[in-house]
Write a protein that holds these residues in place. Structure first.
Motif, mmCIF file in Angstrom:
data_model
loop_
_atom_site.group_PDB
_atom_site.id
_atom_site.type_symbol
_atom_site.label_atom_id
_atom_site.label_comp_id
_atom_site.label_asym_id
_atom_site.label_seq_id
_atom_site.Cartn_x
_atom_site.Cartn_y
_atom_site.Cartn_z
ATOM 1 N N GLU A 1 18.810 3.206 11.881
ATOM 2 C CA GLU A 1 17.368 3.413 11.715
ATOM 3 C C GLU A 1 17.063 3.975 10.323
ATOM 4 O O GLU A 1 16.059 3.602 9.696
ATOM 5 C CB GLU A 1 16.845 4.377 12.790
ATOM 6 C CG GLU A 1 16.747 3.782 14.184
ATOM 7 C CD GLU A 1 18.113 3.481 14.804
ATOM 8 O OE1 GLU A 1 19.115 4.126 14.396
ATOM 9 O OE2 GLU A 1 18.172 2.596 15.669
ATOM 10 N N TYR A 2 17.951 4.860 9.847
ATOM 11 C CA TYR A 2 17.776 5.405 8.498
ATOM 12 C C TYR A 2 17.912 4.300 7.453
ATOM 13 O O TYR A 2 17.123 4.240 6.495
ATOM 14 C CB TYR A 2 18.821 6.501 8.235
ATOM 15 C CG TYR A 2 18.978 6.837 6.780
ATOM 16 C CD1 TYR A 2 18.018 7.586 6.110
ATOM 17 C CD2 TYR A 2 20.084 6.374 6.057
ATOM 18 C CE1 TYR A 2 18.148 7.870 4.752
ATOM 19 C CE2 TYR A 2 20.215 6.653 4.707
ATOM 20 C CZ TYR A 2 19.249 7.402 4.063
ATOM 21 O OH TYR A 2 19.376 7.674 2.727
ATOM 22 N N VAL A 3 18.886 3.422 7.634
ATOM 23 C CA VAL A 3 19.129 2.368 6.647
ATOM 24 C C VAL A 3 17.938 1.434 6.533
ATOM 25 O O VAL A 3 17.541 1.037 5.423
ATOM 26 C CB VAL A 3 20.409 1.569 7.006
ATOM 27 C CG1 VAL A 3 20.559 0.347 6.094
ATOM 28 C CG2 VAL A 3 21.640 2.462 6.876
ATOM 29 N N VAL A 4 17.319 1.071 7.644
ATOM 30 C CA VAL A 4 16.211 0.096 7.602
ATOM 31 C C VAL A 4 14.852 0.765 7.432
ATOM 32 O O VAL A 4 13.828 0.074 7.349
ATOM 33 C CB VAL A 4 16.211 -0.800 8.863
ATOM 34 C CG1 VAL A 4 17.472 -1.634 8.928
ATOM 35 C CG2 VAL A 4 16.030 0.034 10.131
ATOM 36 N N ASN A 5 14.837 2.089 7.329
ATOM 37 C CA ASN A 5 13.579 2.809 7.150
ATOM 38 C C ASN A 5 13.236 2.899 5.663
ATOM 39 O O ASN A 5 13.857 3.632 4.904
ATOM 40 C CB ASN A 5 13.684 4.211 7.749
ATOM 41 C CG ASN A 5 12.380 4.998 7.640
ATOM 42 O OD1 ASN A 5 11.373 4.489 7.133
ATOM 43 N ND2 ASN A 5 12.397 6.226 8.125
ATOM 44 N N ARG A 6 12.253 2.153 5.230
ATOM 45 C CA ARG A 6 11.880 2.132 3.815
ATOM 46 C C ARG A 6 11.112 3.380 3.386
ATOM 47 O O ARG A 6 11.005 3.667 2.189
ATOM 48 C CB ARG A 6 11.021 0.889 3.525
ATOM 49 C CG ARG A 6 11.741 -0.426 3.785
ATOM 50 C CD ARG A 6 10.779 -1.600 3.596
ATOM 51 N NE ARG A 6 11.374 -2.863 3.967
ATOM 52 C CZ ARG A 6 12.157 -3.598 3.169
ATOM 53 N NH1 ARG A 6 12.417 -3.182 1.958
ATOM 54 N NH2 ARG A 6 12.658 -4.739 3.601
ATOM 55 N N MET A 7 10.579 4.110 4.326
ATOM 56 C CA MET A 7 9.739 5.261 3.996
ATOM 57 C C MET A 7 10.550 6.420 3.415
ATOM 58 O O MET A 7 9.985 7.305 2.780
ATOM 59 C CB MET A 7 9.003 5.745 5.256
ATOM 60 C CG MET A 7 8.103 4.693 5.890
ATOM 61 S SD MET A 7 6.830 4.113 4.744
ATOM 62 C CE MET A 7 5.828 5.592 4.620
ATOM 63 N N VAL A 8 11.875 6.414 3.612
ATOM 64 C CA VAL A 8 12.675 7.543 3.117
ATOM 65 C C VAL A 8 13.149 7.325 1.683
ATOM 66 O O VAL A 8 13.858 8.159 1.124
ATOM 67 C CB VAL A 8 13.904 7.793 4.035
ATOM 68 C CG1 VAL A 8 13.458 8.198 5.411
ATOM 69 C CG2 VAL A 8 14.805 6.560 4.086
ATOM 70 N N ASP A 9 12.752 6.198 1.086
ATOM 71 C CA ASP A 9 13.148 5.889 -0.300
ATOM 72 C C ASP A 9 11.899 5.792 -1.164
ATOM 73 O O ASP A 9 11.353 4.708 -1.370
ATOM 74 C CB ASP A 9 13.930 4.565 -0.345
ATOM 75 C CG ASP A 9 15.097 4.562 0.628
ATOM 76 O OD1 ASP A 9 15.950 5.442 0.505
ATOM 77 O OD2 ASP A 9 15.131 3.684 1.503
ATOM 78 N N PRO A 10 11.441 6.928 -1.703
ATOM 79 C CA PRO A 10 10.129 6.952 -2.358
ATOM 80 C C PRO A 10 10.080 6.328 -3.757
ATOM 81 O O PRO A 10 9.025 5.889 -4.197
ATOM 82 C CB PRO A 10 9.817 8.451 -2.443
ATOM 83 C CG PRO A 10 11.174 9.105 -2.484
ATOM 84 C CD PRO A 10 12.065 8.250 -1.645
ATOM 85 N N ASP A 11 11.203 6.284 -4.473
ATOM 86 C CA ASP A 11 11.167 5.806 -5.858
ATOM 87 C C ASP A 11 11.973 4.522 -5.994
ATOM 88 O O ASP A 11 12.750 4.137 -5.113
ATOM 89 C CB ASP A 11 11.703 6.883 -6.812
ATOM 90 C CG ASP A 11 13.123 7.285 -6.457
ATOM 91 O OD1 ASP A 11 14.055 6.720 -7.030
ATOM 92 O OD2 ASP A 11 13.288 8.161 -5.573
ATOM 93 N N LYS A 12 11.807 3.862 -7.138
ATOM 94 C CA LYS A 12 12.437 2.564 -7.361
ATOM 95 C C LYS A 12 13.961 2.638 -7.296
ATOM 96 O O LYS A 12 14.609 1.784 -6.665
ATOM 97 C CB LYS A 12 12.018 2.003 -8.725
ATOM 98 C CG LYS A 12 12.600 0.629 -9.043
ATOM 99 C CD LYS A 12 12.167 0.156 -10.419
ATOM 100 C CE LYS A 12 12.736 -1.229 -10.716
ATOM 101 N NZ LYS A 12 14.211 -1.254 -10.707
#
Length: 504
Positions: free
Chosen positions: A439-450
């Motif tokens: 779930e962490y891997v596919v969660n885009r919200m936890v990666d805020p910057d490029k």
């Protein structure tokens, strides 16, 4: 436009205060497309602009330099060399550094042209002035001079002129200016030596390379540090390494490592010695280097076990370099429990040290753990699994905790570790068994910057490309990862909004 430029040039000689005309000329020159200017420039008389460089006014000189840069850029190098030979020579005597930079950059263009280079090689006075520029206070001028001379030395004729004439004496004289200038020349000579074995022979015969090597054992510690950097650069080529080996320099550096324990100033130059052998191991053979020069690996392990944070950082970097190829991994694995204990220290540092040290540890760890798909033997997979388990009692939790931190460098560093092991079945099993990891891997919200999004995408890509991922993760998770990969790193889920109009 071309006529107005010619008119402006023609009007300059009779003007007492030509600033306004120069400003207009600069605007016109920059407005004209370079392709059009190339057609017109050979017919322009630029001598008047060169003559106006003699005005003792900074604004005036700056305008002339800007205009000449534009016009000369549009001319073929051979045209510049033949039409403005004297102007270029005078430019090197100019007190304003911008004029010197303009002149030397044009010389650089000329020597890069097979048709034009002889115009410079036959002008020893101009070359002498360029050499003198290496000794100037302005580093940008010195660097431009070095760049042009290095280009000259890329031809046989250029080598002969630079090292087989009175210019060699000028080069040695300018080296006497200061330690800084001397090492500017050494840096240039090392760069020239890297071109070919013939270039190296020429530099050796000049006496400059032997002089550099003598300074390895000099009394000045800071000079020794710089010398080691130069020798490391020299060892980057096969012919450079062969020469150093023939001269006993590699043995000498190994002995310097052995003697470092009794030298109170070793902390200044020891990192450079270790870096030298680290680079040597990668371009040559880690096993051969570590077997022939055991003092190197022993010192790296000592530094990794020690309390000096600076030395620990150098050791970590070196272990990462050594462990970036298969032979180096096996060399490290042979050190047994000692290396396992160092991995435990690296795990502790990745968690608790300064941010810089943590990032260095994460980079080294990812290099150590990565196995190319064609090296997935039982022994090697068992080796990386045992290494991973050495970092912490709960290594998955360790790196997940780092990956969840808000600092981009640490976040990306931890993702790189997961990416390094993503194609290894034992790691995939740990991932699927770690609650919430997928779930962490596919969660885009936890990666805020490029950078974080790119690092996460590399992890997903490495997982999807693995031949064992579908079997270990199961089809549902595998398809989620493939969807992520297909959507790309910057995909944003569209949110439908429905407007509800309330009735009155």
């Amino acid at each position: 436009m071309a006529a107005s430029i010619e008119d402006l040039l023609a009007s300059l000689p009779g003007l007492g205060e030509p600033i306004e005309t120069l400003q207009t000329l600069k605007t016109a020159a920059l407005a004209l497309p370079l392709s059009t200017l190339r057609e017109r420039a050979p017919g322009l008389q630029l001598g008047v602009i060169f003559s106006l460089l003699n005005f003792n006014d900074r604004e005036h000189v700056a305008l002339c330099v800007a205009i000449l840069e534009r016009f000369l850029q549009a001319l073929e190098p051979v045209h510049v060399a033949r039409s403005y030979k004297e102007e270029l020579k005078r430019g090197l005597y100019h007190p304003d550094d911008s004029v010197k930079l303009l002149t030397i950059s044009q010389v650089g263009r000329i020597v890069g042209s097979p048709e034009a280079i002889t115009e410079i090689l036959n002008n020893l006075e101009l070359l002498k002035q360029i050499i003198l520029c290496i000794g100037g206070d302005k580093i940008s001028v010195a660097n431009e001079a070095i760049k042009s001379l290095s280009k000259i030395a890329q031809t046989t004729a250029g080598l002969d002129v630079l090292f087989g004439s009175n210019l060699l004496t000028e080069l040695k004289n300018v080296m006497a200016t200061s330690d800084i200038v001397r090492y500017r020349v050494y840096e240039m000579v090392v760069e020239i030596s890297s071109v070919s074995s013939g270039s190296l022979s020429c530099c050796v015969n000049s006496g400059l390379i032997p002089q550099l090597l003598e300074e390895l054992s000099g009394a000045d510690v800071l000079v020794r540090v710089t010398c080691i950097e130069m020798v490391t650069a020299l060892a980057a080529t096969v012919h450079g390494r062969q020469y150093l080996e023939q001269q006993g320099v590699i043995d000498k550096i190994s002995n310097m490592i052995l003697g470092a324990d009794s030298d109170p100033f070793a902390g200044f130059y020891l990192p450079g010695l270790v870096k030298f052998f680290g680079n040597l191991a990668i371009v040559d053979s880690p096993q051969q280097i570590c077997e022939h020069y055991p003092a190197f690996l022993e010192k790296v392990l000592d530094m990794a076990e020690g309390r000096d944070a600076t030395m620990m950082g150098v050791a970590v970097d070196t272990l990462g370099v050594l462990g970036s190829n298969m032979e180096g991994k096996q060399v490290l694995h042979k050190t047994g429990s000692r290396f396992q204990n160092i991995l435990k220290r690296m795990g502790d540092h990745a968690k608790n040290a300064s941010t810089e040290q943590r990032i260095r540890c994460l980079d080294a760890i990812s290099s150590l753990l990565y196995l190319p798909p064609d090296h997935h033997t039982e022994d090697l997979l068992g080796m990386t699994e045992s290494w991973f388990s050495s970092f912490s009692n709960q290594p998955m939790d360790l790196f997940r905790a780092i990956a969840s931190q808000p600092f981009p460098e640490l976040h990306c560093g931890a993702l790189k570790v997961f990416t390094a092991i993503a194609n290894q079945p034992w790691a995939q099993k740990l991932m699927i068994e770690s609650p919430g990891f997928i779930e962490y891997v596919v969660n885009r919200m936890v990666d805020p910057d490029k950078d974080s999004k790119d690092a996460k995408f590399e992890l997903v890509k490495a997982l999807v490309k693995s031949k064992t991922i579908a079997e270990v993760f199961g089809n549902q998770h595998y398809l989620r990862l493939r969807t992520y990969l297909r959507e790309g790193p910057y995909y944003v889920t569209a949110i439908a909004t429905v407007a509800v109009e309330e009735a009155d």
